[in-house]
Scaffold this motif. Structure first.
Motif, PDB file in Angstrom:
ATOM      1  N   ALA A 277       0.831  -1.206   0.000  1.00  0.00           N
ATOM      2  CA  ALA A 277       0.000   0.000   0.000  1.00  0.00           C
ATOM      3  C   ALA A 277       0.867   1.258   0.000  1.00  0.00           C
ATOM      4  O   ALA A 277       0.569   2.223  -0.716  1.00  0.00           O
ATOM      5  CB  ALA A 277      -0.928   0.003   1.208  1.00  0.00           C
ATOM      6  N   ARG A 278       1.938   1.265   0.770  1.00  0.00           N
ATOM      7  CA  ARG A 278       2.856   2.418   0.794  1.00  0.00           C
ATOM      8  C   ARG A 278       3.518   2.619  -0.560  1.00  0.00           C
ATOM      9  O   ARG A 278       3.609   3.749  -1.051  1.00  0.00           O
ATOM     10  CB  ARG A 278       3.916   2.230   1.868  1.00  0.00           C
ATOM     11  CG  ARG A 278       3.443   2.622   3.226  1.00  0.00           C
ATOM     12  CD  ARG A 278       4.584   2.694   4.226  1.00  0.00           C
ATOM     13  NE  ARG A 278       4.087   2.147   5.481  1.00  0.00           N
ATOM     14  CZ  ARG A 278       4.530   1.067   6.079  1.00  0.00           C
ATOM     15  NH1 ARG A 278       5.540   0.408   5.582  1.00  0.00           N
ATOM     16  NH2 ARG A 278       3.993   0.658   7.200  1.00  0.00           N
ATOM     17  N   VAL A 279       3.986   1.536  -1.163  1.00  0.00           N
ATOM     18  CA  VAL A 279       4.639   1.631  -2.469  1.00  0.00           C
ATOM     19  C   VAL A 279       3.654   2.164  -3.506  1.00  0.00           C
ATOM     20  O   VAL A 279       3.986   3.048  -4.300  1.00  0.00           O
ATOM     21  CB  VAL A 279       5.221   0.262  -2.901  1.00  0.00           C
ATOM     22  CG1 VAL A 279       5.642   0.277  -4.352  1.00  0.00           C
ATOM     23  CG2 VAL A 279       6.385  -0.120  -2.002  1.00  0.00           C
TER      24      VAL A 279
ATOM     25  N   LEU B 250       1.668   6.574  -6.918  1.00  0.00           N
ATOM     26  CA  LEU B 250       0.542   7.430  -7.280  1.00  0.00           C
ATOM     27  C   LEU B 250       0.891   8.910  -7.091  1.00  0.00           C
ATOM     28  O   LEU B 250       0.579   9.735  -7.949  1.00  0.00           O
ATOM     29  CB  LEU B 250      -0.685   7.067  -6.453  1.00  0.00           C
ATOM     30  CG  LEU B 250      -1.950   7.860  -6.749  1.00  0.00           C
ATOM     31  CD1 LEU B 250      -2.410   7.612  -8.177  1.00  0.00           C
ATOM     32  CD2 LEU B 250      -3.035   7.483  -5.767  1.00  0.00           C
ATOM     33  N   VAL B 251       1.560   9.240  -6.009  1.00  0.00           N
ATOM     34  CA  VAL B 251       1.964  10.630  -5.764  1.00  0.00           C
ATOM     35  C   VAL B 251       2.965  11.091  -6.819  1.00  0.00           C
ATOM     36  O   VAL B 251       2.839  12.195  -7.375  1.00  0.00           O
ATOM     37  CB  VAL B 251       2.544  10.798  -4.342  1.00  0.00           C
ATOM     38  CG1 VAL B 251       3.259  12.126  -4.178  1.00  0.00           C
ATOM     39  CG2 VAL B 251       1.436  10.646  -3.306  1.00  0.00           C
TER      40      VAL B 251
ATOM     41  N   LEU C 126       0.783  16.844 -13.116  1.00  0.00           N
ATOM     42  CA  LEU C 126       0.414  18.202 -12.731  1.00  0.00           C
ATOM     43  C   LEU C 126       1.550  19.209 -12.880  1.00  0.00           C
ATOM     44  O   LEU C 126       1.311  20.415 -12.908  1.00  0.00           O
ATOM     45  CB  LEU C 126      -0.119  18.208 -11.299  1.00  0.00           C
ATOM     46  CG  LEU C 126      -1.432  17.439 -11.105  1.00  0.00           C
ATOM     47  CD1 LEU C 126      -1.825  17.432  -9.633  1.00  0.00           C
ATOM     48  CD2 LEU C 126      -2.545  17.999 -11.962  1.00  0.00           C
ATOM     49  N   SER C 127       2.778  18.736 -13.016  1.00  0.00           N
ATOM     50  CA  SER C 127       3.908  19.661 -13.176  1.00  0.00           C
ATOM     51  C   SER C 127       3.921  20.346 -14.532  1.00  0.00           C
ATOM     52  O   SER C 127       4.614  21.351 -14.704  1.00  0.00           O
ATOM     53  CB  SER C 127       5.235  18.935 -12.949  1.00  0.00           C
ATOM     54  OG  SER C 127       5.515  18.050 -14.026  1.00  0.00           O
TER      55      SER C 127
END
Length: 86
Positions: free
Chosen positions: A11-13, A18-19, A26-27
């Motif tokens: 889940a962390r990975v 995703l981030v 978005l950049s």
């Protein structure tokens, strides 16, 4: 490592991936704004186009709501640069 720890690690990975992907997509707004404001002509360079080609592909090939959101977001940063998604 038991199943619960493995699930949390996965889940962390997934969250980190995703981030990172979201920040990449978005950049494009801030990059076009900075490029046009401080380095005119730079934003149309091959390197920038190549780096953001997956986002441009997404604009053309994604479902309409996704493409519309990306155009809206890009126009927030550079309204005169992006005239129409068609």
């Amino acid at each position: 490592m038991n199943g619960s720890e493995g699930t949390m690690k996965l889940a962390r990975v997934c969250g980190v991936v995703l981030v990172i992907v979201s920040l990449y997509v978005l950049s494009i707004g801030p990059v076009t704004w900075v490029g046009d404001k401080y380095y005119p002509g730079w934003i149309r360079s091959d390197a920038v186009f190549t780096f953001y080609s997956p986002v441009l592909w997404l604009l053309k090939e994604s479902p309409k709501p996704v493409g519309d959101f990306l155009w809206w977001y890009m126009q927030l940063w550079q309204p005169r640069f992006y005239s129409s998604p068609e």
